[in-house]
Each structure stands twice: as structure tokens, then as C-alpha cells.
Write an enzyme that holds these catalytic residues in place. Structure first.
Site, mmCIF file in Angstrom:
data_model
loop_
_atom_site.group_PDB
_atom_site.id
_atom_site.type_symbol
_atom_site.label_atom_id
_atom_site.label_comp_id
_atom_site.label_asym_id
_atom_site.label_seq_id
_atom_site.Cartn_x
_atom_site.Cartn_y
_atom_site.Cartn_z
ATOM 1 N N CYS A 1 0.781 -1.209 -0.096
ATOM 2 C CA CYS A 1 0.055 -0.104 0.015
ATOM 3 C C CYS A 1 0.999 1.232 0.151
ATOM 4 C CB CYS A 1 -0.978 -0.065 1.039
ATOM 5 S SG CYS A 1 -1.952 -1.260 1.339
ATOM 6 N N ARG A 2 2.052 1.202 0.420
ATOM 7 C CA ARG A 2 2.798 2.367 0.762
ATOM 8 C C ARG A 2 4.108 2.491 -0.253
ATOM 9 N NH1 ARG A 2 3.255 1.958 7.354
ATOM 10 N NH2 ARG A 2 0.891 1.081 7.471
#
Length: 655
Positions: free
Chosen positions: A357-358
Site C-alpha cells: 500500500c505504501r
């Protein structure tokens, strides 16, 4: 220009702003998570900076995460450990989106972590969050040109929303605006036109499935587009929280305990892919990674693939961690699998928010793409050769190395051989041929290419470690034929599909190195003496199953030949006026009347064996050759004035 001029002024305005509160460290609990705050839920600004454009006009390809990457994009302040940035910088470039006022802080952080600073590139811009996967650019190829697709970001975070436009400006890429509300965490693609999202894509786009599919096809080249249920039933509804494409034919899906209320949903998705064909024509290979749920941290599908290295977020249970790493290693042989721990209170991994996600990969703009779409698999019919066709697309614009476009193949576990591929006449398309297999052979192969820019690639990317695989169908059962050669000349023929070399080897073994032998056809002969066979005359002898051969050995002996029985009707025998040395390629004896029924003998025709003869007189054959016998050869003396042909046991007109 390769970026959209009308957005440049907006970019400048945003760049000059300050870092949003979402970039600060001491966040309330709701800001640790991946959902909207109360303020954001009330905001009317969602998507207000988005600008729709016409779709790309060329052939669009949306590369997969497991394809070559030139960089990984992250945001500072970090949502990942600095130690991970170090590991990334040792393998590829790292693009860091950071407000200019914080760039020195970022540089100090990376230097203290021991990063390869030459691989760190800064992009000065304010952001609202570290979830760059969701708001970052979607990189595509439009024909040979790299470009970016932007969509309506499903969060009212305007700084984040500007990142694709800004990155397009900085990298000199055209940005295409796709008018769909979408998010990077809910998108997987295989680089060959197949995409996967869960049904959040429909919920956020008025459940207009036709519009969604049309947009995905036009802007991203995605078709088919698999829209699944959201098995996790959680607020985030992102596919990377429960699944991951590992290769064009491999998908990883989380597995929950049977007691979990969402167990059946996960099994439904796994079964869907196990029964759905990948782009190569056969069902996906489904790998499962156990995630116990509850309070146990286990975000294993939320991993990042970077150039044959997989960074896997680790959870709170060492046994589950080790098992997850083993699943990845089994699914991706030859890859480096690295577990990444993040126990930070403010930015630690969550089951619905971890490493993937990052971060966001940036495809290699100059990659060489090997697109062998028609993969050969399963059981194949016996044939002389099998064509392997592939496209080679050099996005660098450099020429292909014509002598480095190859099919590597192994037959029955033997050493790999190569077949050079040549142009078919279709754009970027080449073909090579796999040869030398037999009935029941197993064949492994992969396709390799290189271009003048130094880029190399192969399909599958695992190469010889895990190649494409197929088998050749089982053939007819072989049989043994035992022949006794007496001293003097023997009239011989066979009904087995064998070679002259097999016959030579069998005779040589029977007479030994001190013996002699001769094999004679109507047009030539070969002799065996002093342990070697030699050709006599200028005519090269071959073994023709339609012919009779005279064989002489220095001593009486017996040989055994092994081969596949032939079908007599497949071998047409030509009878010319005068003497003809004919074989009898039949496995059972046959009367001369039945044998020559399709020939229509004429008065005075003679059939001779080594031991006797018969003559055709008006209505039938008269003499002591009443039956043709397997393993023996014959001379047919024709009184006809023209040549004619027949097959044994076939009733029909003269040909």
C-alpha cells in the site's frame, strides 16, 4: 509535449504549498489507518482536480508488477522502515516524493540508514498520506512510448490527487485522464491485458459495469477484466489485502481458518481463479498463504515485487511468517524472498495496510518485452516439429539482436538445445521450431530475447528453473520382429517403422567384428567388414518399407528389430513393367489373391519368393507361392505395358 500543459500551473501552485497534517508523525488513531477521517467524509472536494482526456490512440499495455522495474516510488515522511529504503536502493532507483522543506531531513534519514544515495531521486511536492499505491501514477506503454493514466482518486486529498500529474510533468510523460473512480490498491494486472479488481470498482462508479469495462479497455488495454467479490468484507475493499498476481499464470490468495465468517468468501475467490484460464490458456496456479485473522498481524499478500526480489511484510507470529515466506519461495523459484518487519507504533503494518500500500513500482521505460502468448502446454499430437511464436518489443527503440532471439528446449530431461527464431512477417513477431521429440516425450522450453540496448528478458521469467512444459501423445505400442538369416542370400522386408541404422546395428551385433554382411537393394548395396559399414556405388541406400532387400551374412544368425507396426494401406507400392523388388509391410500373412486384389494382375504376371513362384493365368494364381509372409521380400514380374500402383488388401481400380 509529453505532459498536459493545462495542468502545469495547478502543479506549481500545489508544489508551493505546505505539507498537509496527514504528513505529520503524531497522528490520532484514525489517521494510522487506511480510511477516511470525519473531515474527509464531509468534504466535497473529491476528484475536483481531475481532468478527463481522450484515451491513448496506440496499442496500450499496462505492465505487471513482476515485470522489469526502473524504480520504486515512496513518500516522505515515511510509511515504511528506513531499512527497507536501504534494501530497495541496493536493487533499483528510489523515487522519493517529499516537500522541499523536508528534503534535507529525508536525505539525513537515508544516509543514516546506509542507503545507496546515488539511487535516490527526489520529487518535490506536498502529499497528504503515505499510501502512494493508491494515488500514485499508473504507468502504461502507448505503442512504444511510456505514459501515465490518472483516474478519479477516491479520497478528497488534493495533494495526493496531484501526484500523477506532477510525476508526468517531471518524467516528461503524457498523462491520460480516465474518468473512473479507482484506486491502486484495488488493481492487479498481468501485463498481457488481464486485470483483477474486487467489486469496489463497481460500487464507486454507479454500478455501471459496461462503462467500467469500456474505460479499462480503452485507457489501460485491460480485457478480460475479472471483477470479484470482496472476500474480506472490510472497509478498505482493496484486492492487495487478500490477493496478488505473482506471474501471468500464478495468483496468491489468502486463506482463513474455517471458523472465520469470511472463510467461504475466500474459498469462492480461490475456486474462481482455479477454474479460470490465465492469458496462456490454462487455469491459474493458485497459491494460498495462511492468515489467521483476529488480532494476529499477518498482511502477507501486501507484498512488493521488484526485479525478482519480493519484499513480504511480516506479522506477529514467527511460525506464520516462516510459512508465508516458504509459500512465496515455492511459487517464485529463483526469486529472493525478503521478510520486512515494521513494529513502529505510528506507521506499523496493519492487516489492511502494509508494504504494498505504501510503495509503487515504476516500470522500466526501456524494457524488452517477450510476449509468447500461444503457450504450448498439455498433450500435443505427434508431428515433425512444434512452432513457438513470440513477439519481441524493444521499448528502448533499439534494434533486436537477431541472433539472440531463441527458443531454449529440453527433451525428456536432456540438456537444453536452442532454436533460432526468425521473423514471420507480422510486426515484432518471430518463430522457432522444437524438433527431435518422440512419442511420449516430455518437453520443457522458454523463450529468450535481447536487444542492442543491453536489455534481456525471457518467458517464463523463471527460465530453465520453471519452464513451459508439454508432452507428446503416446504412440502405438512397439513390437519385436525376430528374423533368421541363413547362409547365402535372404529376401527380406519389414512391417515396422525402423531406420536403416537400426538394421545395420542389429546385423553388426549378430555377426560380430570378424563377420561380414551385405544389404542389397535393386539399385545399390552396402557391405559390412572389419567392424564398419561401407556404401558401394554412387547411390546412397535408404530403408524403404515398400521395397524388398537381399541380405547375406557370413554365418547363419538371428536378429531382433523393435519398432512400431505400420499401417499397410498408408504405403502405396508402384509396379513397373518388368521385375520389381517389393516388400510386404503387413503384420499377418495374406493370400496372393487378397494381396494383389487392387492391382488387377494381367495374364503372365509372376510373383516370386526365395523358395518358389506363382503365375497369374486368366482367373487366378497358379504355383507354390500361395501366401505372402511377414518378414519376407518378393519379386513381382509385371507383363503390363504401363506402371500401376496398389496397396495390400485394397480392392479397387488400377491407378
Amino acid at each position: 509535449m509529453r505532459f498536459l500543459r493545462y495542468l502545469v500551473f495547478i502543479c506549481i501552485a500545489v508544489i508551493g504549498g505546505t505539507v498537509s497534517i496527514y504528513g505529520q508523525e503524531n497522528k490520532p488513531d484514525w489517521r494510522k489507518l487506511h480510511y477516511l477521517s470525519e473531515e474527509e467524509m464531509l468534504s466535497k472536494e473529491r476528484g475536483t482536480l481531475f481532468q478527463e482526456t481522450t484515451p491513448p490512440s496506440g496499442t496500450v499495455r499496462f505492465p505487471a508488477e513482476f515485470e522489469p522495474m526502473q524504480a520504486v516510488t515512496i513518500r516522505y515522511p515515511l510509511g515504511i522502515p528506513a531499512s527497507l529504503v536501504k534494501q530497495l536502493s541496493e536493487r533499483t532507483k528510489v523515487y522519493v516524493i517529499v516537500n522541499q522543506s523536508q528534503q534535507n531531513s529525508a536525505r539525513n534519514t537515508f544516509q543514516n540508514a546506509g542507503c545507496n544515495m546515488s539511487n535516490i531521486t527526489y520529487f518535490n511536492m506536498s502529499t497528504d498520506s503515505y499510501w502512494v499505491r493508491d494515488y500514485g501514477p499508473w504507468y502504461i506503454f502507448n505503442d512504444l512510448e511510456p505514459a501515465i493514466v490518472d483516474n478519479v482518486y477516491n479520497r478528497p486529498r488534493q495533494n495526493d490527487n496531484m501526484v500523477p500529474i506532477y510525476m508526468g510533468q517531471q518524467l516528461g510523460l503524457t498523462v491520460y485522464g480516465m474518468n473512473l473512480t479507482h484506486t491502486g490498491g484495488n488493481m492487479m494486472e498481468d501485463g498481457r491485458g488481464v486485470g483483477v479488481s474486487d467489486n469496489l470498482i463497481l460500487e464507486e462508479n454507479n454500478n455501471n459495469e459496461t462503462n467500467v469495462r469500456n474505460k479499462m479497455r480503452s485507457y489501460l488495454g485491460i480485457d478480460p477484466y475479472h471483477i470479484t467479490i470482496d472476500p474480506q468484507g472490510d472497509y478498505i475493499a482493496h484486492v492487495d489485502c487478500w490477493g496478488k498476481l505473482l506471474a501471468p499464470d500464478k495468483i496468491l490468495i489468502a486463506q482463513l481458518p474455517a471458523s472465520n465468517s469470511h472463510y467461504a468468501d475466500y474459498e469462492e475467490v480461490a475456486e474462481f481463479f482455479a477454474n479460470t484460464n490465465c492469458c496462456w490458456g490454462y487455469p491459474y496456479k493458485v497459491y494460498r498463504v495462511y492468515e489467521p485473522g483476529g488480532n494476529t498481524l499477518a498482511p502477507y499478500t501486501n507484498s512488493l515485487i521488484v526485479n525478482k526480489t519480493v519484499f513480504v511484510p511480516l506479522g506477529s507470529n514467527s511460525t506464520h511468517n516462516n510459512n508465508a515466506l516458504a509459500v512465496y519461495q515455492n511459487a517464485l523459484p529463483g526469486y529472493e524472498i525478503i521478510g520486512v518487519t515494521n513494529n513502529s507504533y505510528s506507521t506499523g503494518w496493519q492487516n489492511t495496510d502494509a508494504l504494498h500500500c505504501r510503495t509503487r513500482g515504476v516500470m522500466d521505460f526501456d524494457m524488452l518485452f517477450v510476449d509468447h502468448r500461444n503457450v504450448v502446454f498439455g498433450e500435443q499430437p505427434m508431428q515433425d516439429s512444434i512452432a513457438i511464436t513470440s513477439k519481441f518489443i524493444a521499448y528502448s527503440g533499439q534494434a533486436l539482436k537477431q541472433d539472440s532471439l531463441l527458443v531454449y528446449y529440453s527433451i525428456d530431461g536432456g540438456d537444453y538445445q536452442t532454436a533460432k527464431m526468425s521473423a514471420t512477417g507480422n510486426q515484432n513477431e518471430y518463430v522457432g521450431y522444437i524438433k527431435g521429440f518422440n512419442y511420449s516425450s516430455t518437453v520443457d522450453y522458454y523463450v529468450f530475447g535481447a536487444d542492442q540496448s543491453g536489455h534481456r528478458y525471457m518467458q517464463p521469467v523463471f527460465g530453465a528453473v520453471e519452464p513451459h512444459h508439454f508432452v507428446i501423445e503416446e504412440g502405438p505400442a512397439t513390437v519385436d520382429q525376430t528374423i533368421t538369416f541363413n547362409t547365402g542370400w535372404n529376401w527380406w522386408s519389414t512391417d515396422l517403422d525402423i531406420t536403416l541404422e537400426q538394421l545395420e546395428d542389429a546385423i553388426a551385433a549378430a555377426v560380430g567384428t570378424t563377420g561380414t554382411a551385405t544389404i542389397k537393394s535393386k539399385s545399390g548395396s552396402i557391405t559390412y567388414a572389419n567392424g564398419q559399414w561401407r556404401q558401394s556405388g554412387s547411390t546412397t541406400m535408404t530403408l524403404d518399407i515398400r521395397q524388398m532387400y537381399k541380405i547375406q551374412t557370413s554365418t547363419a544368425c538371428q536378429i531382433t528389430l523393435t519398432g512400431i507396426p505400420v499401417e499397410p494401406s498408408a504405403y502405396e507400392i508402384t509396379i513397373n513393367p518388368g521385375n520389381n523388388w517389393i516388400g510386404f509391410p503387413c503384420g499377418e500373412s495374406m493370400s496372393v489373391t487378397d494381396a494383389f486384389s487392387g492391382l488387377h494382375p494381367v495374364n503372365g504376371d509372376v510373383i516370386k519368393s526365395k523358395a518358389g513362384s506363382s503365375i497369374y493365368q486368366g482367373t487366378g494364381w497358379r504355383g507354390n507361392v500361395e501366401t505372402l509372409v511377414p518378414g519376407q521380400g518378393y519379386i513381382y514380374q509385371s507383363k503390363a505395358t504401363e506402371s500401376k500402383a496398389f496397396t495390400y488388401g485394397t480392392i479397387g481400380d488400377n491407378k
